[in-house]
Design a protein around this motif. Structure first.
Motif, PDB file in Angstrom:
ATOM      1  N   ALA A  60       0.835  -1.209   0.000  1.00 24.99           N
ATOM      2  CA  ALA A  60       0.000   0.000   0.000  1.00 24.99           C
ATOM      3  C   ALA A  60       0.869   1.258   0.000  1.00 24.99           C
ATOM      4  O   ALA A  60       0.561   2.240  -0.686  1.00 24.99           O
ATOM      5  N   VAL A  61       1.958   1.221   0.758  1.00 24.55           N
ATOM      6  CA  VAL A  61       2.878   2.362   0.771  1.00 24.55           C
ATOM      7  C   VAL A  61       3.450   2.580  -0.632  1.00 24.55           C
ATOM      8  O   VAL A  61       3.514   3.708  -1.116  1.00 24.55           O
ATOM      9  N   ARG A  62       3.844   1.513  -1.288  1.00 27.09           N
ATOM     10  CA  ARG A  62       4.362   1.623  -2.659  1.00 27.09           C
ATOM     11  C   ARG A  62       3.330   2.242  -3.595  1.00 27.09           C
ATOM     12  O   ARG A  62       3.680   3.035  -4.463  1.00 27.09           O
ATOM     13  N   ARG A  63       2.081   1.877  -3.393  1.00 27.10           N
ATOM     14  CA  ARG A  63       1.025   2.334  -4.302  1.00 27.10           C
ATOM     15  C   ARG A  63       0.552   3.761  -4.023  1.00 27.10           C
ATOM     16  O   ARG A  63       0.300   4.524  -4.944  1.00 27.10           O
ATOM     17  N   TYR A  64       0.413   4.118  -2.752  1.00 31.14           N
ATOM     18  CA  TYR A  64      -0.261   5.378  -2.406  1.00 31.14           C
ATOM     19  C   TYR A  64       0.645   6.513  -1.949  1.00 31.14           C
ATOM     20  O   TYR A  64       0.235   7.667  -1.976  1.00 31.14           O
ATOM     21  N   VAL A  65       1.856   6.216  -1.491  1.00 27.35           N
ATOM     22  CA  VAL A  65       2.711   7.239  -0.880  1.00 27.35           C
ATOM     23  C   VAL A  65       3.800   7.666  -1.859  1.00 27.35           C
ATOM     24  O   VAL A  65       4.409   6.828  -2.523  1.00 27.35           O
ATOM     25  N   ASP A  66       4.030   8.986  -1.949  1.00 30.70           N
ATOM     26  CA  ASP A  66       5.144   9.488  -2.759  1.00 30.70           C
ATOM     27  C   ASP A  66       6.445   8.874  -2.232  1.00 30.70           C
ATOM     28  O   ASP A  66       6.649   8.801  -1.017  1.00 30.70           O
ATOM     29  N   ASP A  67       7.308   8.471  -3.144  1.00 33.39           N
ATOM     30  CA  ASP A  67       8.560   7.780  -2.792  1.00 33.39           C
ATOM     31  C   ASP A  67       8.300   6.494  -2.016  1.00 33.39           C
ATOM     32  O   ASP A  67       9.142   6.039  -1.229  1.00 33.39           O
ATOM     33  N   GLY A  68       7.140   5.897  -2.241  1.00 35.23           N
ATOM     34  CA  GLY A  68       6.734   4.704  -1.508  1.00 35.23           C
ATOM     35  C   GLY A  68       7.669   3.526  -1.699  1.00 35.23           C
ATOM     36  O   GLY A  68       7.882   2.750  -0.764  1.00 35.23           O
ATOM     37  N   ASP A  69       8.241   3.388  -2.906  1.00 38.39           N
ATOM     38  CA  ASP A  69       9.167   2.272  -3.126  1.00 38.39           C
ATOM     39  C   ASP A  69      10.379   2.376  -2.213  1.00 38.39           C
ATOM     40  O   ASP A  69      10.783   1.389  -1.593  1.00 38.39           O
ATOM     41  N   ASP A  70      10.938   3.570  -2.122  1.00 40.78           N
ATOM     42  CA  ASP A  70      12.114   3.765  -1.263  1.00 40.78           C
ATOM     43  C   ASP A  70      11.778   3.522   0.205  1.00 40.78           C
ATOM     44  O   ASP A  70      12.551   2.887   0.940  1.00 40.78           O
ATOM     45  N   ILE A  71      10.626   4.025   0.625  1.00 45.44           N
ATOM     46  CA  ILE A  71      10.205   3.851   2.021  1.00 45.44           C
ATOM     47  C   ILE A  71      10.000   2.366   2.329  1.00 45.44           C
ATOM     48  O   ILE A  71      10.503   1.856   3.327  1.00 45.44           O
ATOM     49  N   ALA A  72       9.263   1.677   1.459  1.00 45.32           N
ATOM     50  CA  ALA A  72       8.989   0.257   1.685  1.00 45.32           C
ATOM     51  C   ALA A  72      10.284  -0.552   1.689  1.00 45.32           C
ATOM     52  O   ALA A  72      10.463  -1.439   2.538  1.00 45.32           O
ATOM     53  N   ASP A  73      11.183  -0.259   0.767  1.00 46.61           N
ATOM     54  CA  ASP A  73      12.460  -0.988   0.727  1.00 46.61           C
ATOM     55  C   ASP A  73      13.247  -0.805   2.024  1.00 46.61           C
ATOM     56  O   ASP A  73      13.838  -1.756   2.548  1.00 46.61           O
ATOM     57  N   LYS A  74      13.253   0.413   2.555  1.00 44.22           N
ATOM     58  CA  LYS A  74      13.954   0.701   3.813  1.00 44.22           C
ATOM     59  C   LYS A  74      13.321  -0.079   4.963  1.00 44.22           C
ATOM     60  O   LYS A  74      14.028  -0.703   5.774  1.00 44.22           O
ATOM     61  N   GLU A  75      12.003  -0.072   5.033  1.00 43.02           N
ATOM     62  CA  GLU A  75      11.296  -0.771   6.105  1.00 43.02           C
ATOM     63  C   GLU A  75      11.554  -2.280   6.039  1.00 43.02           C
ATOM     64  O   GLU A  75      11.797  -2.926   7.053  1.00 43.02           O
ATOM     65  N   ILE A  76      11.514  -2.842   4.836  1.00 42.44           N
ATOM     66  CA  ILE A  76      11.756  -4.279   4.662  1.00 42.44           C
ATOM     67  C   ILE A  76      13.195  -4.630   5.031  1.00 42.44           C
ATOM     68  O   ILE A  76      13.454  -5.666   5.642  1.00 42.44           O
ATOM     69  N   SER A  77      14.126  -3.753   4.708  1.00 37.23           N
ATOM     70  CA  SER A  77      15.516  -3.973   5.082  1.00 37.23           C
ATOM     71  C   SER A  77      15.666  -4.010   6.609  1.00 37.23           C
ATOM     72  O   SER A  77      16.399  -4.841   7.155  1.00 37.23           O
ATOM     73  N   GLU A  78      14.966  -3.124   7.288  1.00 35.43           N
ATOM     74  CA  GLU A  78      14.994  -3.118   8.756  1.00 35.43           C
ATOM     75  C   GLU A  78      14.391  -4.419   9.301  1.00 35.43           C
ATOM     76  O   GLU A  78      14.904  -4.984  10.266  1.00 35.43           O
ATOM     77  N   HIS A  79      13.314  -4.881   8.694  1.00 37.27           N
ATOM     78  CA  HIS A  79      12.717  -6.158   9.112  1.00 37.27           C
ATOM     79  C   HIS A  79      13.719  -7.294   8.961  1.00 37.27           C
ATOM     80  O   HIS A  79      13.803  -8.177   9.824  1.00 37.27           O
ATOM     81  N   SER A  80      14.457  -7.297   7.873  1.00 32.82           N
ATOM     82  CA  SER A  80      15.439  -8.361   7.634  1.00 32.82           C
ATOM     83  C   SER A  80      16.485  -8.398   8.728  1.00 32.82           C
ATOM     84  O   SER A  80      16.882  -9.482   9.186  1.00 32.82           O
ATOM     85  N   GLU A  81      16.935  -7.240   9.156  1.00 34.77           N
ATOM     86  CA  GLU A  81      17.925  -7.171  10.230  1.00 34.77           C
ATOM     87  C   GLU A  81      17.341  -7.694  11.542  1.00 34.77           C
ATOM     88  O   GLU A  81      17.984  -8.451  12.276  1.00 34.77           O
ATOM     89  N   VAL A  82      16.114  -7.311  11.846  1.00 31.88           N
ATOM     90  CA  VAL A  82      15.454  -7.790  13.062  1.00 31.88           C
ATOM     91  C   VAL A  82      15.280  -9.307  12.989  1.00 31.88           C
ATOM     92  O   VAL A  82      15.537 -10.024  13.967  1.00 31.88           O
ATOM     93  N   GLU A  83      14.878  -9.805  11.841  1.00 29.51           N
ATOM     94  CA  GLU A  83      14.670 -11.250  11.701  1.00 29.51           C
ATOM     95  C   GLU A  83      15.983 -12.018  11.882  1.00 29.51           C
ATOM     96  O   GLU A  83      16.002 -13.087  12.489  1.00 29.51           O
ATOM     97  N   ARG A  84      17.073 -11.454  11.399  1.00 28.21           N
ATOM     98  CA  ARG A  84      18.375 -12.081  11.606  1.00 28.21           C
ATOM     99  C   ARG A  84      18.691 -12.171  13.097  1.00 28.21           C
ATOM    100  O   ARG A  84      19.149 -13.204  13.594  1.00 28.21           O
ATOM    101  N   MET A  85      18.417 -11.086  13.833  1.00 27.50           N
ATOM    102  CA  MET A  85      18.668 -11.095  15.282  1.00 27.50           C
ATOM    103  C   MET A  85      17.760 -12.095  15.989  1.00 27.50           C
ATOM    104  O   MET A  85      18.191 -12.797  16.902  1.00 27.50           O
ATOM    105  N   LEU A  86      16.504 -12.163  15.574  1.00 24.04           N
ATOM    106  CA  LEU A  86      15.573 -13.115  16.184  1.00 24.04           C
ATOM    107  C   LEU A  86      16.019 -14.552  15.957  1.00 24.04           C
ATOM    108  O   LEU A  86      15.888 -15.399  16.845  1.00 24.04           O
ATOM    109  N   LYS A  87      16.546 -14.829  14.767  1.00 20.35           N
ATOM    110  CA  LYS A  87      17.028 -16.176  14.463  1.00 20.35           C
ATOM    111  C   LYS A  87      18.199 -16.531  15.383  1.00 20.35           C
ATOM    112  O   LYS A  87      18.290 -17.645  15.897  1.00 20.35           O
ATOM    113  N   GLU A  88      19.081 -15.578  15.611  1.00 17.97           N
ATOM    114  CA  GLU A  88      20.220 -15.803  16.510  1.00 17.97           C
ATOM    115  C   GLU A  88      19.747 -15.974  17.955  1.00 17.97           C
ATOM    116  O   GLU A  88      20.245 -16.830  18.686  1.00 17.97           O
TER     117      GLU A  88
END
Length: 186
Positions: A60-88
């Motif tokens: 939805a951010v990609r579709r409705y928000v200006d610069d949504g692709d950049d914002i979504a990519d940043k948020e997903i990258s942060e999720h990936s880092e958190v998921e790595r820590m959770l796995k550890e």
């Protein structure tokens, strides 16, 4: 989790629950076995929350928000880092010194992510979407959390369409494992 209301209220309520779990963990003495149980609950909530955001919020951010692709990519990258820590964290016990270090690192990362969403992302999303669409997204988020995985899967896809196809299957396997091991039961 599953609070009702629009996507912003739903996710903000999740954030408060996550904050509360961090507080409960920090309040217990180092080595207390209850910290492991709370860490498992925290992991379950964070994973479900992140999967639901990746399936519905960020598209939805990609579709409705200006610069949504950049914002979504940043948020997903942060999720990936958190998921790595959770796995550890999954293999650590509260008496292990790395448990406390990793928990503190996880709290900093998650808190910064949640603060960014609440102060930056949610206001622009509210301006960009109708109230009806925000309500619909809230319902999508609640439904996604019901079938989402409960364990970190760092190698799993985090963008549509593959994440929407694989998450329910991973979620089912995780819930069976949780039931067999008693994980998430207090």
């Amino acid at each position: 989790m599953g609070h009702g209301g629009d996507v912003i209220n739903e996710l903000t309520a999740d954030h408060r629950e996550i904050d509360s779990l961090f507080t409960k963990i920090q309040a217990l003495p180092t080595g207390d076995p209850q910290r492991r149980k709370l860490a498992d609950t925290l992991t379950m909530e964070l994973v479900r929350h992140a999967v639901a955001e990746e399936e519905h919020l960020y598209p939805a951010v990609r579709r409705y928000v200006d610069d949504g692709d950049d914002i979504a990519d940043k948020e997903i990258s942060e999720h990936s880092e958190v998921e790595r820590m959770l796995k550890e964290l999954e293999d650590l016990q509260p008496g292990d010194g790395r448990f406390d270090t990793l928990m503190a690192e996880l709290k900093r990362s998650v808190t910064a992510h949640m603060t960014g969403e609440e102060n930056e992302l949610f206001p622009v999303l509210a301006e960009s979407c109708s109230g009806e669409r925000l309500q619909q997204l809230g319902e999508f988020i609640r439904r996604a959390k019901e079938t989402a995985p409960t364990r970190p899967h760092p190698a799993a896809p985090d963008t549509p369409p593959l994440n929407k196809l694989l998450a329910p299957g991973l979620g089912m396997v995780d819930r069976v494992r949780d039931a067999l091991t008693g994980r998430g039961k207090e």
